[in-house]
Design a protein around this motif. Structure first.
Motif, short mmCIF file in Angstrom:
data_model
loop_
_atom_site.label_atom_id
_atom_site.label_comp_id
_atom_site.label_asym_id
_atom_site.label_seq_id
_atom_site.Cartn_x
_atom_site.Cartn_y
_atom_site.Cartn_z
N THR A 193 -5.24 3.04 0.13
CA THR A 193 -4.19 3.39 -0.82
C THR A 193 -3.23 4.45 -0.29
OG1 THR A 193 -5.63 5.01 -1.90
CG2 THR A 193 -5.58 2.78 -2.83
N PHE A 194 -3.67 5.24 0.71
CA PHE A 194 -2.82 6.31 1.24
C PHE A 194 -1.93 5.85 2.38
CE2 PHE A 194 -6.97 6.49 3.34
CZ PHE A 194 -6.60 6.33 4.67
N CYS A 195 -2.06 4.60 2.82
CA CYS A 195 -1.51 4.18 4.10
C CYS A 195 -0.34 3.21 3.96
CB CYS A 195 -2.62 3.54 4.94
SG CYS A 195 -2.09 3.07 6.58
N VAL A 196 0.69 3.41 4.79
CA VAL A 196 1.88 2.54 4.75
C VAL A 196 1.81 1.40 5.76
CG1 VAL A 196 3.37 4.41 3.94
CG2 VAL A 196 3.14 3.99 6.40
N VAL A 197 0.84 1.42 6.65
CA VAL A 197 0.83 0.47 7.77
C VAL A 197 0.89 -1.00 7.33
CG1 VAL A 197 -0.58 -0.45 9.68
CG2 VAL A 197 -0.16 2.01 9.48
N PRO A 198 0.12 -1.44 6.32
CA PRO A 198 0.23 -2.86 5.94
C PRO A 198 1.64 -3.25 5.51
CG PRO A 198 -1.74 -1.87 4.97
CD PRO A 198 -0.93 -0.75 5.54
N PHE A 199 2.42 -2.28 5.03
CA PHE A 199 3.78 -2.56 4.57
C PHE A 199 4.80 -2.45 5.71
CE2 PHE A 199 1.33 -0.50 1.15
CZ PHE A 199 1.25 -1.56 0.28
N THR A 200 4.50 -1.63 6.72
CA THR A 200 5.45 -1.44 7.81
C THR A 200 5.15 -2.31 9.02
OG1 THR A 200 4.18 0.41 8.73
CG2 THR A 200 5.89 0.94 7.12
N ARG A 201 3.90 -2.74 9.17
CA ARG A 201 3.52 -3.53 10.34
C ARG A 201 2.99 -4.92 9.98
NH1 ARG A 201 3.25 -1.68 15.45
NH2 ARG A 201 3.88 0.47 15.79
N GLY A 202 2.83 -5.19 8.70
CA GLY A 202 2.47 -6.54 8.30
C GLY A 202 0.99 -6.86 8.41
N ARG A 203 0.69 -8.14 8.29
CA ARG A 203 -0.69 -8.62 8.27
C ARG A 203 -1.27 -8.64 9.68
NH1 ARG A 203 -2.71 -8.44 3.41
NH2 ARG A 203 -3.96 -10.32 3.60
N THR A 376 3.25 3.38 -0.97
CA THR A 376 1.82 3.15 -0.86
C THR A 376 1.21 2.92 -2.24
OG1 THR A 376 1.33 5.51 -0.99
CG2 THR A 376 1.63 4.57 1.21
N LEU A 377 0.01 2.36 -2.25
CA LEU A 377 -0.70 2.13 -3.51
C LEU A 377 -1.01 3.45 -4.20
CD1 LEU A 377 -3.13 -0.70 -2.35
CD2 LEU A 377 -0.99 -0.95 -3.62
N ALA A 378 -1.35 4.48 -3.43
CA ALA A 378 -1.67 5.78 -4.03
C ALA A 378 -0.45 6.37 -4.74
CB ALA A 378 -2.18 6.75 -2.96
N ALA A 379 0.73 6.19 -4.14
CA ALA A 379 1.95 6.72 -4.76
C ALA A 379 2.22 6.03 -6.08
CB ALA A 379 3.13 6.54 -3.81
N ARG A 380 1.84 4.76 -6.20
CA ARG A 380 2.07 4.02 -7.43
C ARG A 380 0.99 4.25 -8.48
NH1 ARG A 380 3.63 -0.33 -3.75
NH2 ARG A 380 1.77 -1.53 -4.24
N ARG A 381 -0.23 4.49 -8.02
CA ARG A 381 -1.37 4.53 -8.94
C ARG A 381 -1.77 5.94 -9.37
NH1 ARG A 381 -5.61 0.41 -5.93
NH2 ARG A 381 -4.39 -1.53 -6.14
N TYR A 382 -1.65 6.90 -8.46
CA TYR A 382 -2.25 8.22 -8.70
C TYR A 382 -1.20 9.33 -8.66
CZ TYR A 382 -6.13 5.36 -6.91
OH TYR A 382 -7.02 4.35 -6.66
N THR A 383 -1.58 10.46 -9.24
CA THR A 383 -0.75 11.65 -9.18
C THR A 383 -1.24 12.55 -8.06
OG1 THR A 383 -0.39 11.57 -11.57
CG2 THR A 383 0.04 13.68 -10.45
N ASP A 384 -0.32 13.01 -7.25
CA ASP A 384 -0.66 13.94 -6.17
C ASP A 384 -0.85 15.31 -6.79
OD1 ASP A 384 -0.97 15.31 -3.81
OD2 ASP A 384 1.08 15.00 -3.10
N ASP A 385 -2.06 15.54 -7.32
CA ASP A 385 -2.27 16.68 -8.23
C ASP A 385 -3.04 17.85 -7.63
OD1 ASP A 385 -4.65 15.35 -7.96
OD2 ASP A 385 -5.07 15.17 -10.11
#
Length: 481
Positions: A193-203, A376-385
């Motif tokens: 959830t913290f990682c951008v790699v699947p979105f920036t580098r694909g499958r 990232t999934l964490a940015a959408r799901r959780y609060t950086d609290d």
């Protein structure tokens, strides 16, 4: 993700490599030869990508320069893992924009992981770049450069399910001539959830094994004595031959590379705790030239936090993997990645990370405060609290713990004799050489008559927290060159 950790480093094309470009045939043509300069930030995969880009550009006649002011084309290969990396890239782009005022024909481009997310802002809003190229679009660079030269804004950030650049022989940039990195796969299927790699580098997609073996064999024939097999998650490497339908696993690939020569050391990075298998560990044990060193990112010692991170293993599961490594490879070096202050992390969660570090006693760790990345999934799901000051304090405690373990592990090496592959002169003295042990520990020792590319047996006589000190013993391994 793992050694793909957002560490910032800079790589520029080396002037000494200019002779490897397509040579101009006359003085007039030499005057017209264009020059390219590139900087790379972040993970080793980015550096390997820059070597692929260098090969593509050299085929089009570009020379290489270490001076951006002399370049016709400036490229920054970007990292989007941490905010600091993006800030550094922006600062550099502003500097290149100032440089462009004195050389308006210069083109500036952004490559890699920042390309998709920031393309509009960099191209249109801030007008910092002329072209934006994603990690799967490097083959289109010559056409994009032509577009930019005509005054258009050139963009290709499309991801691919097939591209592996398997047929391109990378130009080795800033190489010591002894160690090299070989990409075996691209992309990532793990949705941490913290990682951008699947979105920036694909499958994930794996390179054909024969192309990997060919590249490693060519490197050995050129005098290289160590290769590191690269992937976001090497353990999930899997290739099915389209003709025979025969599968090749990572363990099988590892064995094939090891069999090129007993004098070719083999390393790999990075492993995912859910995927590393006994088959891989037993293959490592079977071949002396496969280095006994594993980078096994944990990220957190708390099962609750691991679940929020979508790491797909528990604290107990991770520790069982470490125990299995110790059983099969008792002398194996171990390193990790740790994130401090992930969303909702409590003091109890943090203490579990510290206690796991005590159990694993890592030789080294890449340690970071959690940095929320857009998309990232964490940015959408959780609060950086977790407050910044708490993150900073927890990170400092993790760093201090790592230093204690690293020093203790170094001290255990004193008195042992280790085989070292000489990588070159020590950074501090031309009278000393340096190289790494099988377990990836750096050793410094008197130069005498030894030279780069040799294997030597070194008795360890002392240490710091980061470096072993030693002396070559008489019974050294002969020169492998």
């Amino acid at each position: 993700m793992s050694r793909f950790h957002g560490r910032l480093t800079t790589v520029a094309f080396d002037e000494s490599l200019q002779g490897t470009a397509l040579e101009p045939t006359s003085h007039e043509e030499m005057q017209r030869e264009k020059k390219c300069y590139i900087e790379s930030y972040g993970c080793q995969m980015n550096f390997n990508d820059s070597e692929i880009v260098a090969a593509i550009l050299q085929e089009r006649g570009y020379g290489l320069t270490t001076d951006a002011a002399k370049a016709d084309l400036v490229l920054i290969n970007t990292c989007a893992i941490r905010e600091k990396a993006e800030l550094t890239v922006r600062k550099r782009l502003q500097e290149f924009k100032s440089l462009k005022k004195h050389k308006p024909e210069m083109l500036v481009g952004v490559l890699g992981c920042m390309a998709e997310r920031l393309r509009h802002r960099l191209l249109e809003e801030e007008k910092l770049v002329d072209l934006v190229v994603g990690p799967d679009a490097y083959r289109s660079l010559p056409a994009l450069i032509a577009e930019a030269e005509s005054g258009q804004k050139a963009v290709n950030v499309l991801l691919s399910r097939e591209e592996t650049y398997a047929d391109i022989s990378p130009v080795r940039l800033n190489s010591n001539g002894v160690t090299a990195f070989v990409s075996i796969m691209r992309g990532c299927n793990n949705m941490c959830t913290f990682c951008v790699v699947p979105f920036t580098r694909g499958r994930e997609r794996s390179r054909p094994p024969e192309s990997i073996i060919r590249e490693c064999r060519e490197l050995f024939d050129q005098g290289y004595r160590e290769v590191t097999l690269l992937g976001q998650n090497v353990d999930s490497y899997y290739w099915i031959d389209p003709q025979s339908q025969q599968a090749t696993t990572f363990a099988q690939l590892l064995e094939q590379v090891a069999r090129i020569s007993p004098w070719l050391r083999v390393r790999f990075s990075t492993s995912h705790p859910k995927d590393i298998t006994d088959e891989v560990l037993l293959t490592m044990a079977r071949y002396p030239n496969i280095c006994k060193y594993i980078h096994l990112p944990v990220q957190s010692g708390s099962t609750r936090i691991l679940q929020l991170m979508n790491r797909t293993y528990t604290r107990e599961g991770y520790l069982k993997k470490v125990q299995r490594i110790r059983e099969i490879l008792p002398d194996c070096g171990l390193s990790t990645d740790i994130i401090a202050g992930f969303c909702t992390e409590t003091e109890a969660d943090h203490q579990e990370t510290l206690s796991l570090m005590d159990i694993c006693s890592y030789d080294m760790a890449y340690m970071f405060m959690y940095s929320e990345r857009p998309g990232t999934l964490a940015a959408r799901r959780y609060t950086d609290d977790v407050p910044p000051e708490v993150k900073k304090r927890r990170l400092q405690e993790i760093v201090e713990k790592e230093r204690i373990h690293a020093l203790k592990n170094m001290q255990k090496e004193v008195g042992k004799v280790r085989t070292v592959l000489i990588e070159g002169p020590s950074k501090r003295s031309e009278q000393d050489l340096c190289g790494r042990t099988d377990q990836n520990k750096m050793v410094v020792f008197p130069k005498k008559h030894y030279r780069k590319g040799q294997y030597v047996n070194v008795r360890i006589t002392g240490c710091t927290a980061a470096t072993l000190l030693g002396e070559v013993v008489e019974a050294c391994v002969p020169d492998m060159a």
